[in-house]
Design a protein around this motif. Structure first.
Motif, PDB file in Angstrom:
ATOM      1  N   VAL A 139      36.645  37.860  35.087  1.00  0.00           N
ATOM      2  CA  VAL A 139      37.269  39.199  35.210  1.00  0.00           C
ATOM      3  C   VAL A 139      38.554  39.037  36.016  1.00  0.00           C
ATOM      4  O   VAL A 139      38.551  38.468  37.106  1.00  0.00           O
ATOM      5  CB  VAL A 139      36.345  40.172  35.939  1.00  0.00           C
ATOM      6  CG1 VAL A 139      36.994  41.556  36.079  1.00  0.00           C
ATOM      7  CG2 VAL A 139      35.016  40.289  35.187  1.00  0.00           C
ATOM      8  N   ARG A 140      39.697  39.531  35.425  1.00  0.00           N
ATOM      9  CA  ARG A 140      40.993  39.502  36.062  1.00  0.00           C
ATOM     10  C   ARG A 140      41.607  40.899  36.014  1.00  0.00           C
ATOM     11  O   ARG A 140      41.280  41.705  35.157  1.00  0.00           O
ATOM     12  CB  ARG A 140      41.911  38.525  35.332  1.00  0.00           C
ATOM     13  CG  ARG A 140      41.471  37.085  35.404  1.00  0.00           C
ATOM     14  CD  ARG A 140      42.315  36.210  34.500  1.00  0.00           C
ATOM     15  NE  ARG A 140      41.890  34.826  34.507  1.00  0.00           N
ATOM     16  CZ  ARG A 140      42.324  33.930  35.380  1.00  0.00           C
ATOM     17  NH1 ARG A 140      43.200  34.263  36.313  1.00  0.00           N
ATOM     18  NH2 ARG A 140      41.896  32.670  35.307  1.00  0.00           N
ATOM     19  N   THR A 141      42.472  41.105  36.978  1.00  0.00           N
ATOM     20  CA  THR A 141      43.253  42.352  36.890  1.00  0.00           C
ATOM     21  C   THR A 141      44.305  42.169  35.790  1.00  0.00           C
ATOM     22  O   THR A 141      44.525  41.050  35.318  1.00  0.00           O
ATOM     23  CB  THR A 141      43.959  42.653  38.234  1.00  0.00           C
ATOM     24  OG1 THR A 141      44.896  41.594  38.481  1.00  0.00           O
ATOM     25  CG2 THR A 141      42.950  42.775  39.355  1.00  0.00           C
ATOM     26  N   VAL A 142      44.834  43.340  35.350  1.00  0.00           N
ATOM     27  CA  VAL A 142      45.823  43.252  34.287  1.00  0.00           C
ATOM     28  C   VAL A 142      47.040  42.463  34.795  1.00  0.00           C
ATOM     29  O   VAL A 142      47.810  41.916  34.010  1.00  0.00           O
ATOM     30  CB  VAL A 142      46.268  44.649  33.819  1.00  0.00           C
ATOM     31  CG1 VAL A 142      45.152  45.320  33.068  1.00  0.00           C
ATOM     32  CG2 VAL A 142      46.730  45.521  34.975  1.00  0.00           C
ATOM     33  N   GLU A 143      47.211  42.328  36.138  1.00  0.00           N
ATOM     34  CA  GLU A 143      48.315  41.552  36.689  1.00  0.00           C
ATOM     35  C   GLU A 143      47.976  40.048  36.653  1.00  0.00           C
ATOM     36  O   GLU A 143      48.804  39.209  36.975  1.00  0.00           O
ATOM     37  CB  GLU A 143      48.602  41.952  38.147  1.00  0.00           C
ATOM     38  CG  GLU A 143      49.210  43.320  38.299  1.00  0.00           C
ATOM     39  CD  GLU A 143      48.184  44.450  38.241  1.00  0.00           C
ATOM     40  OE1 GLU A 143      48.585  45.619  38.093  1.00  0.00           O
ATOM     41  OE2 GLU A 143      46.956  44.176  38.306  1.00  0.00           O
ATOM     42  N   GLY A 144      46.764  39.698  36.340  1.00  0.00           N
ATOM     43  CA  GLY A 144      46.434  38.269  36.202  1.00  0.00           C
ATOM     44  C   GLY A 144      45.633  37.713  37.381  1.00  0.00           C
ATOM     45  O   GLY A 144      45.276  36.539  37.428  1.00  0.00           O
ATOM     46  N   ARG A 145      45.298  38.538  38.352  1.00  0.00           N
ATOM     47  CA  ARG A 145      44.551  38.006  39.509  1.00  0.00           C
ATOM     48  C   ARG A 145      43.057  37.981  39.157  1.00  0.00           C
ATOM     49  O   ARG A 145      42.499  38.960  38.697  1.00  0.00           O
ATOM     50  CB  ARG A 145      44.829  38.924  40.737  1.00  0.00           C
ATOM     51  CG  ARG A 145      44.184  38.421  41.999  1.00  0.00           C
ATOM     52  CD  ARG A 145      44.530  39.338  43.197  1.00  0.00           C
ATOM     53  NE  ARG A 145      44.121  40.715  43.002  1.00  0.00           N
ATOM     54  CZ  ARG A 145      42.948  41.196  43.361  1.00  0.00           C
ATOM     55  NH1 ARG A 145      42.050  40.423  43.935  1.00  0.00           N
ATOM     56  NH2 ARG A 145      42.691  42.460  43.149  1.00  0.00           N
ATOM     57  N   GLN A 146      42.429  36.832  39.353  1.00  0.00           N
ATOM     58  CA  GLN A 146      41.005  36.707  39.012  1.00  0.00           C
ATOM     59  C   GLN A 146      40.161  37.399  40.069  1.00  0.00           C
ATOM     60  O   GLN A 146      40.310  37.155  41.277  1.00  0.00           O
ATOM     61  CB  GLN A 146      40.614  35.204  38.929  1.00  0.00           C
ATOM     62  CG  GLN A 146      39.214  35.021  38.475  1.00  0.00           C
ATOM     63  CD  GLN A 146      38.891  33.562  38.113  1.00  0.00           C
ATOM     64  OE1 GLN A 146      39.783  32.742  37.803  1.00  0.00           O
ATOM     65  NE2 GLN A 146      37.636  33.241  38.144  1.00  0.00           N
ATOM     66  N   VAL A 147      39.307  38.228  39.575  1.00  0.00           N
ATOM     67  CA  VAL A 147      38.451  39.015  40.481  1.00  0.00           C
ATOM     68  C   VAL A 147      37.070  38.348  40.613  1.00  0.00           C
ATOM     69  O   VAL A 147      36.490  38.235  41.695  1.00  0.00           O
ATOM     70  CB  VAL A 147      38.294  40.443  39.947  1.00  0.00           C
ATOM     71  CG1 VAL A 147      37.362  41.260  40.808  1.00  0.00           C
ATOM     72  CG2 VAL A 147      39.647  41.122  39.898  1.00  0.00           C
TER      73      VAL A 147
END
Lengths: 320, 179
Positions: A255-263
């Protein structure tokens, strides 16, 4: 055949020596031939002798009897025997007759007063029966009452025994309760001195999970992304995906944010669904998914251990 | 004697019973005739008849013949007694002992003894039979016969023989007591 009285008279004349010789001979021949006549003649002789003894002969017969019959010593002996015999017979008969007469007079008296005597008898018997029945009834009734009284006494005693037993049990229970209360109090005092017991909600609270089934068709460019309205007290978010990869034994969820940061990322074993599909369920702490848009990438782990992307899912997390 | 019996009946048993019956009747006939020893006279009568038969005399009617012989024996016996009486009458100065009351006492004692010697049923039978007929009706004897289940003449015969035995017993008792 001669009549009996004529025969008796003839025999009497023979015995008293007053019968002519020709008649005497004929009479003797008759008795020698005929047994019955002989017996009759013998009895007439006895009757004549007894009559003399009893004094029932006529004067002429008595005179002839004494002159002719008693001339024989054998006959005198017979008369003497007859005298004793008739005296004894009359005495014996008189004794019997006296008893019979007594019984007879008693019977006559009874007959005379038969009605009144019977009346008294019946009345007496009836009264006795009445008393007997009344006595029997009283006896039975008294027995019944005594029996009932004994039953009541026994029941009362039984009830009293049960009450006593229950009272004893109650007293024991009270004593036990007091003992337990004092023990609890003692333990409480001891516990208050060290660690506070946890509050009841804390002990029983379970984590709250928010589930969301994702559809692979929905992408960021569509007009209405899947939205997860997560309640404020939610602890974790469960994201579920259907896949048709029958041969995949493991999956990887990223799961990543739409900005590309992996959550969040994790390898997961699929849970069996229908015959040709499986469900991948990823449970993510809510603290990792603040409000925003996210992209979930589902990859199947191949036989060499390398992930091969299966689908991408777009969803939005909004507040309550 | 055999011929005599044969004249009475061809059957020896029946002949014996008929002999006893004739003898008893002869005894009573001599008794009634006032003979002092009836049994001796009866035996004498039968002996004379037997002798007649042994001598070959034919007797068709034994009872009638016996009565004829008995009549002669009676006459002979009475004549003997008369002779004795005459000889006694000649003893004018012989005192007669006043023993009547003593005789009565002996009679009573022997009667009581002989009556008690009878079987109880015979004793009761004879006493009941000879109850005073003026008080007890003649039907008493019929009742007795009915109770015994025998005819009245059989009862009469039985009682007479009991009485006869009683007399014989008393006679024997008196003869013993006097001796």
């Amino acid at each position: 055949m001669m009549k009996p009285d004529i025969q008796e008279n003839l025999v009497r004349r023979y015995l008293l020596g007053d019968l002519p010789e020709s008649d005497t001979n004929e009479l003797e021949i008759q008795i020698l031939r005929d047994d019955e006549k002989f017996e009759e003649m013998w009895e007439i002789e006895n009757r004549l002798v007894d009559g003399y003894v009893r004094g029932t002969l006529s004067a002429s017969d008595q005179e002839r009897f004494e002159r002719h019959y008693q001339a024989s010593p054998v006959h005198r002996q017979r008369v003497a025997v007859a005298k004793n015999l008739v005296e004894e017979a009359d005495r014996s008969g008189a004794a019997v007759a006296h008893v019979s007469a007594k019984e007879s007079s008693g019977a006559r008296l009874f007959e005379k007063f038969n009605f009144s005597f019977l009346s008294w008898q019946f009345a007496t018997v009836a009264a006795m029966l009445l008393f007997a029945v009344a006595g029997l009834w009283l006896f039975l009734d008294r027995s019944r009452l005594r029996h009932e009284q004994e039953q009541l006494r026994a029941e009362s005693q039984s009830r009293q025994d049960r009450e006593d037993a229950l009272s004893q049990q109650l007293a024991n229970a009270k004593a036990e309760s007091q003992k337990l209360e004092s023990e609890i109090e003692r333990l409480r005092v001891e516990r208050n001195g060290s660690v506070q017991p946890p509050t009841q909600p804390e002990l029983t609270q379970r984590p709250t999970i928010y589930s969301l089934l994702l559809s692979p068709m929905l992408m960021r460019s569509s007009d209405s992304p899947q939205t997860a309205r997560i309640p404020s007290q939610t602890d974790q978010v469960r994201l579920q995906m259907r896949v048709d990869q029958e041969n995949a034994r493991r999956f990887q969820v990223s799961v990543r944010t739409v900005e590309g940061r992996q959550v969040w990322e994790q390898q997961i074993k699929p849970r069996a669904g229908r015959a040709t599909t499986s469900i991948i369920s990823a449970q993510i702490p809510v603290s990792r998914l603040p409000v925003g848009d996210y992209i979930l990438t589902l990859s199947a782990i191949n036989s060499t251990g390398q992930p091969e992307e299966v689908n991408r899912y777009f969803f939005r997390v909004i507040g309550q | 004697m055999d011929r005599f019996l044969l004249c009475l009946d061809a059957n020896p048993d029946h002949a014996g019973r008929k002999y006893e019956a004739i003898r008893q009747k002869l005894v009573k006939i001599f008794d009634w005739r006032g003979v002092r020893f009836p049994e001796e006279c009866a035996d004498e009568t039968i002996n004379r008849v037997v002798r007649k038969l042994e001598y070959g005399q034919e007797i068709r009617d034994i009872p009638t013949y016996c009565q004829g012989v008995a009549r002669l024996v009676v006459l002979e016996a009475l004549k003997k007694a008369e002779n004795r009486q005459v000889s006694l009458d000649e003893l004018k100065f012989v005192p007669v002992a006043p023993v009547f009351s003593e005789d009565e006492s002996a009679q009573r004692n022997c009667f009581v003894r002989c009556l008690s010697d009878l079987p109880i049923e015979n004793r009761q039978l004879i006493l009941r039979y000879y109850e005073d007929e003026r008080r007890v009706k003649i039907t008493n004897r019929q009742t007795m016969a009915d109770q015994l289940g025998i005819p009245l003449n059989a009862l009469r015969s039985r009682v007479q023989r009991i009485r006869d035995k009683l007399e014989q017993c008393i006679t024997h008792c008196l003869s013993r007591s006097s001796s």
